[in-house]
Motif scaffolding. Structure first.
Motif, PDB file in Angstrom:
ATOM      1  N   TYR A 224       0.829  -1.211   0.000  1.00 20.07           N
ATOM      2  CA  TYR A 224       0.000   0.000   0.000  1.00 20.07           C
ATOM      3  C   TYR A 224       0.860   1.257   0.000  1.00 20.07           C
ATOM      4  O   TYR A 224       0.598   2.208  -0.736  1.00 20.07           O
ATOM      5  CB  TYR A 224      -0.907  -0.014   1.230  1.00 20.07           C
ATOM      6  CG  TYR A 224      -1.679   1.263   1.437  1.00 20.07           C
ATOM      7  CD1 TYR A 224      -2.837   1.527   0.711  1.00 20.07           C
ATOM      8  CD2 TYR A 224      -1.249   2.221   2.371  1.00 20.07           C
ATOM      9  CE1 TYR A 224      -3.548   2.698   0.893  1.00 20.07           C
ATOM     10  CE2 TYR A 224      -1.958   3.395   2.557  1.00 20.07           C
ATOM     11  CZ  TYR A 224      -3.100   3.640   1.818  1.00 20.07           C
ATOM     12  OH  TYR A 224      -3.802   4.801   2.002  1.00 20.07           O
ATOM     13  N   SER A 225       1.913   1.251   0.845  1.00 17.21           N
ATOM     14  CA  SER A 225       2.755   2.445   0.948  1.00 17.21           C
ATOM     15  C   SER A 225       4.225   2.053   1.005  1.00 17.21           C
ATOM     16  O   SER A 225       4.675   1.419   1.960  1.00 17.21           O
ATOM     17  CB  SER A 225       2.385   3.247   2.200  1.00 17.21           C
ATOM     18  OG  SER A 225       3.310   4.290   2.427  1.00 17.21           O
ATOM     19  N   LYS A 226       4.958   2.420  -0.033  1.00 14.93           N
ATOM     20  CA  LYS A 226       6.405   2.195  -0.019  1.00 14.93           C
ATOM     21  C   LYS A 226       7.078   3.071   1.034  1.00 14.93           C
ATOM     22  O   LYS A 226       8.119   2.695   1.597  1.00 14.93           O
ATOM     23  CB  LYS A 226       6.994   2.490  -1.399  1.00 14.93           C
ATOM     24  CG  LYS A 226       6.595   1.476  -2.466  1.00 14.93           C
ATOM     25  CD  LYS A 226       7.285   1.771  -3.785  1.00 14.93           C
ATOM     26  CE  LYS A 226       6.921   0.710  -4.826  1.00 14.93           C
ATOM     27  NZ  LYS A 226       7.574   0.986  -6.141  1.00 14.93           N
ATOM     28  N   ARG A 227       6.485   4.226   1.300  1.00 12.85           N
ATOM     29  CA  ARG A 227       7.065   5.111   2.315  1.00 12.85           C
ATOM     30  C   ARG A 227       6.992   4.491   3.704  1.00 12.85           C
ATOM     31  O   ARG A 227       7.911   4.649   4.507  1.00 12.85           O
ATOM     32  CB  ARG A 227       6.347   6.466   2.301  1.00 12.85           C
ATOM     33  CG  ARG A 227       6.653   7.316   1.082  1.00 12.85           C
ATOM     34  CD  ARG A 227       6.053   8.709   1.217  1.00 12.85           C
ATOM     35  NE  ARG A 227       6.391   9.554   0.086  1.00 12.85           N
ATOM     36  CZ  ARG A 227       6.032  10.825  -0.044  1.00 12.85           C
ATOM     37  NH1 ARG A 227       5.284  11.399   0.914  1.00 12.85           N
ATOM     38  NH2 ARG A 227       6.398  11.531  -1.099  1.00 12.85           N
ATOM     39  N   LEU A 228       5.892   3.774   3.982  1.00 12.75           N
ATOM     40  CA  LEU A 228       5.788   3.096   5.273  1.00 12.75           C
ATOM     41  C   LEU A 228       6.803   1.962   5.380  1.00 12.75           C
ATOM     42  O   LEU A 228       7.360   1.719   6.450  1.00 12.75           O
ATOM     43  CB  LEU A 228       4.370   2.550   5.469  1.00 12.75           C
ATOM     44  CG  LEU A 228       3.276   3.561   5.815  1.00 12.75           C
ATOM     45  CD1 LEU A 228       1.923   2.864   5.941  1.00 12.75           C
ATOM     46  CD2 LEU A 228       3.612   4.304   7.108  1.00 12.75           C
ATOM     47  N   VAL A 229       7.047   1.273   4.274  1.00 16.63           N
ATOM     48  CA  VAL A 229       8.086   0.233   4.272  1.00 16.63           C
ATOM     49  C   VAL A 229       9.445   0.863   4.531  1.00 16.63           C
ATOM     50  O   VAL A 229      10.250   0.356   5.322  1.00 16.63           O
ATOM     51  CB  VAL A 229       8.087  -0.540   2.935  1.00 16.63           C
ATOM     52  CG1 VAL A 229       9.206  -1.585   2.929  1.00 16.63           C
ATOM     53  CG2 VAL A 229       6.748  -1.208   2.691  1.00 16.63           C
ATOM     54  N   GLU A 230       9.698   1.978   3.877  1.00 21.19           N
ATOM     55  CA  GLU A 230      10.963   2.687   4.063  1.00 21.19           C
ATOM     56  C   GLU A 230      11.105   3.156   5.505  1.00 21.19           C
ATOM     57  O   GLU A 230      12.167   3.004   6.131  1.00 21.19           O
ATOM     58  CB  GLU A 230      11.017   3.889   3.109  1.00 21.19           C
ATOM     59  CG  GLU A 230      12.365   4.574   3.035  1.00 21.19           C
ATOM     60  CD  GLU A 230      13.352   3.851   2.142  1.00 21.19           C
ATOM     61  OE1 GLU A 230      14.556   3.928   2.430  1.00 21.19           O
ATOM     62  OE2 GLU A 230      12.921   3.195   1.182  1.00 21.19           O
ATOM     63  N   ALA A 231      10.037   3.734   6.051  1.00 20.19           N
ATOM     64  CA  ALA A 231      10.072   4.196   7.438  1.00 20.19           C
ATOM     65  C   ALA A 231      10.302   3.025   8.393  1.00 20.19           C
ATOM     66  O   ALA A 231      11.065   3.132   9.359  1.00 20.19           O
ATOM     67  CB  ALA A 231       8.772   4.922   7.785  1.00 20.19           C
ATOM     68  N   HIS A 232       9.653   1.896   8.110  1.00 18.07           N
ATOM     69  CA  HIS A 232       9.838   0.709   8.952  1.00 18.07           C
ATOM     70  C   HIS A 232      11.287   0.257   8.919  1.00 18.07           C
ATOM     71  O   HIS A 232      11.867  -0.079   9.956  1.00 18.07           O
ATOM     72  CB  HIS A 232       8.921  -0.407   8.469  1.00 18.07           C
ATOM     73  CG  HIS A 232       9.017  -1.648   9.308  1.00 18.07           C
ATOM     74  ND1 HIS A 232       8.496  -2.862   8.914  1.00 18.07           N
ATOM     75  CD2 HIS A 232       9.594  -1.886  10.522  1.00 18.07           C
ATOM     76  CE1 HIS A 232       8.726  -3.770   9.851  1.00 18.07           C
ATOM     77  NE2 HIS A 232       9.396  -3.204  10.820  1.00 18.07           N
ATOM     78  N   PHE A 233      11.897   0.251   7.745  1.00 21.85           N
ATOM     79  CA  PHE A 233      13.299  -0.173   7.657  1.00 21.85           C
ATOM     80  C   PHE A 233      14.198   0.671   8.548  1.00 21.85           C
ATOM     81  O   PHE A 233      15.008   0.144   9.324  1.00 21.85           O
ATOM     82  CB  PHE A 233      13.798  -0.116   6.211  1.00 21.85           C
ATOM     83  CG  PHE A 233      15.276  -0.369   6.100  1.00 21.85           C
ATOM     84  CD1 PHE A 233      15.770  -1.665   6.148  1.00 21.85           C
ATOM     85  CD2 PHE A 233      16.176   0.691   5.986  1.00 21.85           C
ATOM     86  CE1 PHE A 233      17.137  -1.899   6.081  1.00 21.85           C
ATOM     87  CE2 PHE A 233      17.543   0.466   5.903  1.00 21.85           C
ATOM     88  CZ  PHE A 233      18.023  -0.839   5.951  1.00 21.85           C
ATOM     89  N   TRP A 234      14.053   1.989   8.462  1.00 23.81           N
ATOM     90  CA  TRP A 234      14.946   2.848   9.239  1.00 23.81           C
ATOM     91  C   TRP A 234      14.629   2.804  10.727  1.00 23.81           C
ATOM     92  O   TRP A 234      15.526   2.906  11.572  1.00 23.81           O
ATOM     93  CB  TRP A 234      14.878   4.280   8.705  1.00 23.81           C
ATOM     94  CG  TRP A 234      15.519   4.386   7.358  1.00 23.81           C
ATOM     95  CD1 TRP A 234      14.896   4.610   6.168  1.00 23.81           C
ATOM     96  CD2 TRP A 234      16.914   4.219   7.063  1.00 23.81           C
ATOM     97  NE1 TRP A 234      15.808   4.608   5.135  1.00 23.81           N
ATOM     98  CE2 TRP A 234      17.052   4.375   5.656  1.00 23.81           C
ATOM     99  CE3 TRP A 234      18.041   3.973   7.827  1.00 23.81           C
ATOM    100  CZ2 TRP A 234      18.284   4.268   5.027  1.00 23.81           C
ATOM    101  CZ3 TRP A 234      19.273   3.865   7.195  1.00 23.81           C
ATOM    102  CH2 TRP A 234      19.393   4.015   5.818  1.00 23.81           C
ATOM    103  N   LEU A 235      13.368   2.632  11.085  1.00 21.30           N
ATOM    104  CA  LEU A 235      13.022   2.444  12.497  1.00 21.30           C
ATOM    105  C   LEU A 235      13.625   1.145  13.028  1.00 21.30           C
ATOM    106  O   LEU A 235      14.164   1.098  14.141  1.00 21.30           O
ATOM    107  CB  LEU A 235      11.503   2.425  12.673  1.00 21.30           C
ATOM    108  CG  LEU A 235      10.775   3.760  12.618  1.00 21.30           C
ATOM    109  CD1 LEU A 235       9.270   3.540  12.525  1.00 21.30           C
ATOM    110  CD2 LEU A 235      11.113   4.608  13.843  1.00 21.30           C
ATOM    111  N   ALA A 236      13.520   0.073  12.226  1.00 17.28           N
ATOM    112  CA  ALA A 236      14.066  -1.217  12.650  1.00 17.28           C
ATOM    113  C   ALA A 236      15.579  -1.156  12.780  1.00 17.28           C
ATOM    114  O   ALA A 236      16.151  -1.662  13.768  1.00 17.28           O
ATOM    115  CB  ALA A 236      13.659  -2.302  11.649  1.00 17.28           C
TER     116      ALA A 236
END
Length: 546
Positions: free
Chosen positions: A440-452
């Motif tokens: 749904y959102s590549k930005r949320l995937v990106e945000a998840h990566f950097w948070l992780a």
């Protein structure tokens, strides 16, 4: 789900759920003066509800014959959702436990909220709830694609998935009530252990039956790792949990082993649970989803086979390095240390194989956060296996053992390796399973990566620093030969690091919540993907021109 079962499978499900309901009622009545009774009512309620739901659809129409021309992916879909839910629950408990070390008053004077009860909820929630569901879901997906054969039936995958999650619920609720065997990663009591054996044997049978029906002559290496994970975990679980219950109506049991034999059995189990549950299974995940996402073949298939046999043989001997400087015979400690050091070779072979697979595809890693999850997981796998071999050396272990350094090491593997390869695989798998053009959102995937990544780095560096300081303070003597610092002094020194640990865990938990939200929005949005070609159909369907 029920409509996908044949009528014979529905009847069999009713019989089994009825028997399980009866077992739950027997536990509830027999254990009415014991905590086992609570679990009896839980089992009876869930099994009774399942019986009612199946009975409602018992006379429904048979599933269409066309189902046999497609892979059976519904259990994988449900397993993905359960993985994400257990991830949030387990990581929240981990954050709470981390906060307790910095602010002990967060127990709120409730017995169930004490560190000793919440901590196994956290470890079981993330290892078995999050990790176990991820392994079941992805292994069923990988098994069908690499054998080009549909699962042998529709009922047994549901038995495994639902039965496994029933075990997780019984385990977690038991911890909160104070029921535990006090064995690391093996806290559930005897009746939960027996139930897991039944579920696990069924899981193994699904693999064997599907492989026997395979249309692809070669067994891909990912299946080797999944098979080793299933088979060895069964062996470990059965031997380590051999126990004698006080009575059939009492939750308490006593281990068949005692003293140093019990300790050796526990850490033979404990270290190999890490080896085969948290390593071999997730290597199976890596060897399928990383090349698939990168669009490149494995760098060296031969190296993956060599790594498999090295890990499978050597890990079994390494558990005794957890018992340096104990009553365990010195030669057994030395044997564990030696095999732990040699383990670096097959471990780095897999990590290197994964990273070298990305040669020619690093531009994809730069642009694709999903592939970046997998690449970072391979990096952390190499890092944590090097650290594990290093920490097994007796001289290093004298400083690191019983300190937060070990906690940092464990979470470098748990967060950096296990969680990242899981989330990377799920992000790749969800659009395929629900036939969507992407997340749904590549930005949320990106945000998840950097948070992780940031959460892992903060957590691990805090524990590395904390652990080394602890070890040095515990072994510092003054001029008179007395210890220079008391245990309380070292505890006070750890306080800033415990706050940092909670911050790192909080960042990782936030990423897990974003993943759950993103997957939910991906599943529920209406936009369909383009129709897939017949390459993702079972062999018979492809041959028939479906």
């Amino acid at each position: 789900m029920i409509s996908e079962l044949t009528r014979d499978e529905r009847r069999l499900a009713v019989v089994f759920l009825g028997l399980l309901t009866a077992v739950g009622l027997a536990m509830a009545i027999g254990g009415r003066d014991d905590l086992m009774g609570v679990h009896g009512w839980l089992v009876a309620l869930l099994a009774g509800t399942g019986t009612f739901l199946v009975l409602r659809g018992l006379d429904g129409p048979e599933p269409p014959a066309s189902r046999l021309t497609e892979y059976y992916d519904t259990p994988t879909k449900v397993g993905i959702i359960l993985t994400l839910i257990w991830g949030v629950i387990g990581m929240f408990m981990g954050l709470w436990v981390a906060a307790l070390l910095a602010w002990p008053e967060l127990t709120f004077d409730a017995a169930w909220a004490s560190f000793g009860r919440l901590r196994p909820v956290h470890t079981s929630g993330v290892i078995f709830g999050f990790g176990g569901n991820a392994l079941i879901a992805t292994s069923l997906h990988v098994l069908q694609r690499t054998t080009r054969a549909r699962l042998p039936d529709q009922l047994s995958p549901w038995f495994v998935l639902i039965g496994y999650n029933l075990f997780c619920l019984v385990a977690a609720s038991g911890y909160l009530m104070g029921m535990t065997q006090s064995k690391e990663y093996a806290e559930p009591e005897w009746y939960a252990d027996i139930w897991l054996v039944v579920v696990w044997v069924t899981y193994f049978s699904i693999y064997i039956r599907t492989l026997m029906r395979r249309k692809e002559p070669h067994i891909y290496v990912a299946n080797w790792y999944f098979m080793a994970f299933i088979l060895v975990v069964a062996l470990l679980h059965i031997v380590n949990n051999l126990a004698v219950p006080v009575s059939l109506t009492h939750a308490k049991s006593y281990s068949l082993f005692s003293g140093v034999q019990d300790a050796m059995t526990q850490w033979w189990y404990g270290h190999n649970a890490v080896a085969f549950f948290l390593t071999a299974g997730f290597l199976g995940m890596m060897y399928y989803y990383l090349p698939k996402r990168a669009g490149r073949p494995i760098f060296s298939y031969r190296l993956s086979i060599i790594s498999f046999w090295g890990i499978t043989f050597m890990y079994m001997w390494a558990g005794s390095h957890h018992l340096h400087f104990t009553a365990l015979p010195h030669w057994v400690q030395t044997l564990g240390m030696a095999f732990s050091v040699v383990l670096l070779v097959p471990s780095w072979a897999s990590a290197g194989n994964a990273l070298l697979t990305l040669n020619g595809a690093w531009h994809k890693v730069r642009d694709d956060a999903v592939l970046r999850f997998m690449a970072m997981a391979a990096f952390f796998y190499g890092l944590s296996t090097f650290e594990g071999s290093f920490m097994a050396i007796r001289a290093v272990n004298s400083l690191s053992h019983y300190t937060d350094w070990t906690i940092g090491h464990v979470h470098a593997g748990a967060l950096g390796w296990v969680a990242m390869i899981t989330y990377g695989s799920i992000y790749a798998l969800v659009p395929w399973m629900w036939k969507k053009p992407g997340m749904y959102s590549k930005r949320l995937v990106e945000a998840h990566f950097w948070l992780a990544l940031s959460g892992t780095v903060v957590y691990v560096f805090a524990m590395w620093n904390s652990g080394v300081i602890q070890g040095l303070m515990w072994r510092t003597y003054d001029q008179s030969g007395d210890l220079a610092y008391s245990f309380v002094d070292s505890l006070v020194a750890m306080h800033p690091y415990y706050i940092a640990r909670a911050v790192g865990g909080g960042l990782f938990l936030l990423g897990a919540v974003l993943a759950l939200v993103n997957v939910y929005l991906t599943i529920t949005r209406p936009a369909p993907a383009a129709e897939e070609e017949g390459s993702d159909l079972p062999a018979l369907a492809v041959e028939a021109g479906e």
